[in-house]
Design a protein around this motif. Structure first.
Motif, mmCIF file in Angstrom:
data_model
loop_
_atom_site.group_PDB
_atom_site.id
_atom_site.type_symbol
_atom_site.label_atom_id
_atom_site.label_comp_id
_atom_site.label_asym_id
_atom_site.label_seq_id
_atom_site.Cartn_x
_atom_site.Cartn_y
_atom_site.Cartn_z
ATOM 1 N N ALA A 1 0.826 -1.129 0.030
ATOM 2 C CA ALA A 1 0.172 -0.139 -0.029
ATOM 3 C C ALA A 1 0.860 1.313 -0.091
ATOM 4 O O ALA A 1 0.541 1.986 -0.706
ATOM 5 C CB ALA A 1 -0.818 -0.039 1.169
ATOM 6 N N ALA A 2 1.927 1.181 0.721
ATOM 7 C CA ALA A 2 2.841 2.291 0.696
ATOM 8 C C ALA A 2 3.625 2.630 -0.728
ATOM 9 O O ALA A 2 3.744 3.742 -1.106
ATOM 10 C CB ALA A 2 4.008 2.274 1.969
ATOM 11 N N LEU A 3 3.884 1.749 -1.383
ATOM 12 C CA LEU A 3 4.361 1.552 -2.806
ATOM 13 C C LEU A 3 3.338 2.164 -3.672
ATOM 14 O O LEU A 3 3.968 2.742 -4.529
ATOM 15 C CB LEU A 3 4.691 0.054 -3.096
ATOM 16 C CG LEU A 3 6.259 -0.318 -2.406
ATOM 17 C CD1 LEU A 3 6.360 -1.805 -2.884
ATOM 18 C CD2 LEU A 3 7.465 0.513 -2.732
ATOM 19 N N ASN A 4 2.203 1.899 -3.493
ATOM 20 C CA ASN A 4 1.160 2.439 -4.230
ATOM 21 C C ASN A 4 1.215 3.750 -4.350
ATOM 22 O O ASN A 4 1.085 4.718 -5.098
ATOM 23 C CB ASN A 4 -0.205 1.760 -3.772
ATOM 24 C CG ASN A 4 -0.447 0.548 -3.699
ATOM 25 O OD1 ASN A 4 0.263 -0.105 -4.640
ATOM 26 N ND2 ASN A 4 -1.487 -0.224 -3.314
ATOM 27 N N ILE A 5 1.248 4.460 -2.897
ATOM 28 C CA ILE A 5 1.269 5.709 -2.759
ATOM 29 C C ILE A 5 2.330 6.473 -3.410
ATOM 30 O O ILE A 5 2.102 7.473 -3.989
ATOM 31 C CB ILE A 5 0.836 6.128 -1.275
ATOM 32 C CG1 ILE A 5 -0.400 5.758 -0.973
ATOM 33 C CG2 ILE A 5 1.282 7.559 -1.116
ATOM 34 C CD1 ILE A 5 -0.630 5.983 0.581
ATOM 35 N N GLY A 6 3.636 5.960 -3.177
ATOM 36 C CA GLY A 6 5.071 6.242 -3.843
ATOM 37 C C GLY A 6 4.826 6.380 -5.249
ATOM 38 O O GLY A 6 5.059 7.252 -5.996
ATOM 39 N N PHE A 7 4.178 5.400 -5.709
ATOM 40 C CA PHE A 7 3.934 4.978 -7.370
ATOM 41 C C PHE A 7 3.265 6.172 -8.017
ATOM 42 O O PHE A 7 3.541 6.851 -8.844
ATOM 43 C CB PHE A 7 3.435 3.767 -7.696
ATOM 44 C CG PHE A 7 2.968 3.656 -8.970
ATOM 45 C CD1 PHE A 7 3.815 3.285 -10.000
ATOM 46 C CD2 PHE A 7 1.649 3.740 -9.257
ATOM 47 C CE1 PHE A 7 2.848 3.237 -11.461
ATOM 48 C CE2 PHE A 7 1.040 3.942 -10.504
ATOM 49 C CZ PHE A 7 1.812 3.180 -11.560
ATOM 50 N N SER A 8 1.954 6.519 -7.144
ATOM 51 C CA SER A 8 0.955 7.334 -7.417
ATOM 52 C C SER A 8 1.485 8.963 -7.722
ATOM 53 O O SER A 8 0.991 9.809 -8.276
ATOM 54 C CB SER A 8 -0.157 7.484 -6.931
ATOM 55 O OG SER A 8 0.025 7.699 -5.544
ATOM 56 N N ASN A 9 2.621 9.185 -6.821
ATOM 57 C CA ASN A 9 3.253 10.471 -6.708
ATOM 58 C C ASN A 9 4.391 10.634 -7.391
ATOM 59 O O ASN A 9 5.060 11.502 -7.195
ATOM 60 C CB ASN A 9 3.094 10.832 -5.203
ATOM 61 C CG ASN A 9 2.001 11.101 -4.451
ATOM 62 O OD1 ASN A 9 1.155 12.172 -4.794
ATOM 63 N ND2 ASN A 9 1.390 10.367 -3.711
ATOM 64 N N THR A 10 5.007 9.456 -8.331
ATOM 65 C CA THR A 10 6.037 9.516 -8.831
ATOM 66 C C THR A 10 6.007 10.131 -10.291
ATOM 67 O O THR A 10 4.705 10.016 -10.967
ATOM 68 C CB THR A 10 6.820 8.318 -9.024
ATOM 69 O OG1 THR A 10 6.936 7.691 -7.674
ATOM 70 C CG2 THR A 10 8.192 8.268 -9.616
ATOM 71 N N THR A 11 6.833 10.794 -10.754
ATOM 72 C CA THR A 11 6.976 11.229 -12.315
ATOM 73 C C THR A 11 6.325 10.213 -13.242
ATOM 74 O O THR A 11 6.800 9.268 -13.240
ATOM 75 C CB THR A 11 8.041 11.982 -12.821
ATOM 76 O OG1 THR A 11 8.310 12.809 -11.731
ATOM 77 C CG2 THR A 11 8.147 12.602 -14.258
ATOM 78 N N CYS A 12 5.371 10.565 -13.939
ATOM 79 C CA CYS A 12 5.018 9.481 -14.948
ATOM 80 C C CYS A 12 5.729 9.040 -15.910
ATOM 81 O O CYS A 12 6.612 9.831 -16.491
ATOM 82 C CB CYS A 12 3.774 10.053 -15.594
ATOM 83 S SG CYS A 12 2.975 8.921 -16.873
#
Length: 396
Positions: free
Chosen positions: A286-297
């Protein structure tokens, strides 16, 4: 004298009486049945999809009466026939395929409710985990083989889909008939519409059970994972995220291993330890999901986070799926297994539709925060469930 057709109807052959064998056969049959769903997919607008899937609620409620009247095996066979009918319509009259899309939710919900109820009725508290684990293992493992060996599902000859349906029907016919005493009966008391509505609403009475309520967050979580993984991740990246069929197959194999492992451990070890492991893995995911969603596309860093997220979340949600179904089976297999499966489908569908709207019309990033919150609530709920049963029934 023994009837000639008795074996095909689930006769008294001792080999067919073992729940382990029947769970594996049902898992294989589900794989072949769900292949028809893959072929029957087509694209419509998101708002159309929402309203059409909203019909699932009606389908779920009606399914309980169908399964009570015809029992699990016949209900599964009916769902196969409906899905095959959809396949024929899409094959020959694609212009009216929306009609088939309306009746497809009924077949799918009838299928999953009947399958879950069947496994609970052939199980006991000593093997419920391994039965559900094996069921999901076989389905996921065959799906993995299919993914890595097929370049395009639409390139397969349509005759193969007919063969798949025949195999599924044979496997369902070979299943043993569950004991009638273990089946839950939902009857219509009278001929008036009120009696009919009361019978439809009867399964929802299980929502008054505190133990079931503890599992509501986990059930809701399982309803939204199919929307977020891998679809949610894939929709936010482009070609650098090379999610091929081979990669999909690898995740199916991972899910298969997790299914059989959690099912094995459920029947042999304390459930709280399984929950602790899944909670740790799920929180990381779940933490990786949030990190992924806030990383440059579309950067390599986002792609790496996406793969890591899929690994951790696949382990967590497959493990929770086996755990939740096994927990439901451990307390409802003798009396209200049908109601438990009906309410599972209702709650998971409701959660999926709500997050569906948020995902497409608000923010996909918000969905990952919601997922994190629901995951924590799910783990707390399961912990409370296990604590309650430790005090009352000692199921662990």
């Amino acid at each position: 004298m023994e009837k000639i057709n008795e074996p095909l109807l689930g006769g008294s052959d001792p080999k067919r009486q073992h729940p382990f064998f029947n769970s594996a056969m049902l898992g294989a049959a589900m794989f072949f049945i769900l292949l028809l769903n893959v072929y029957n997919e087509y694209f419509i607008t998101t708002i159309q999809a929402f309203f059409i899937n909203f019909l699932s609620f009606v389908a779920i409620l009606i399914s309980s009466l169908v399964i009570t009247k015809l029992r699990e095996k016949i209900s599964i066979l009916i769902s196969i026939l409906i899905l095959f009918f959809v396949f024929i319509i899409n094959l020959n009259i694609y212009s009216i395929s929306v009609i088939s899309y309306i009746i497809q939710p009924f077949a799918n919900n009838l299928l999953w409710i009947a399958a879950g109820t069947y496994i609970m009725t052939i199980s006991d508290k000593c093997n419920i985990g391994q039965n559900f684990g094996l069921f999901f293992f076989v389905t996921s493992f065959l799906n993995g083989i299919f993914s890595v060996s097929t370049a395009n599902v639409y390139s397969i000859s349509q005759l193969f889909y007919i063969l798949f349906m025949v195999i599924a029907v044979v496997l369902i016919l070979l299943l043993k008939n569950p004991c009638c005493e273990q089946n839950e009966n939902i009857t219509v008391a009278g001929s008036d519409s009120l009696s009919f509505l009361n019978a439809i609403a009867y399964p929802m009475g299980i929502l008054a059970d505190k133990k079931f309520l503890y599992l509501v967050p986990a059930i809701s979580l399982l309803g939204i994972v199919s929307l977020l993984f891998p679809v949610g991740l894939l929709s936010t990246t482009v070609s650098p995220f090379a999610y091929t069929l081979n990669v999909n197959g690898a995740f199916c194999f991972l899910g298969a291993v997790v299914s059989i492992l959690i099912g094995f451990l459920f029947d042999r070890f304390e459930k709280k330890y399984i929950l602790y492991v899944l909670t740790t893995v799920g929180v990381i995911g779940a933490a990786l999901n949030i990190g992924f969603s806030n990383t440059t596309c579309c950067t390599q860093g986002q792609v790496n986070l996406a793969y890591a997220s899929l690994i951790f979340n696949t382990i967590a949600h497959i493990g929770l799926k086996v755990l939740v179904f096994s927990l439901l089976g451990s307390i409802y297999l003798d009396c209200r297994s049908l109601s438990a499966n009906v309410c599972f489908q209702l709650l998971s569908t409701a959660a999926m539709l709500i997050v569906y709207l948020i995902f497409y019309y608000v923010s996909f990033v918000a969905c990952f925060y919601i997922y994190f919150l629901i995951f924590i609530l799910a783990c707390v709920g399961i912990f409370k469930f296990l604590s309650t049963n430790d005090d009352q029934e000692q199921i662990v």
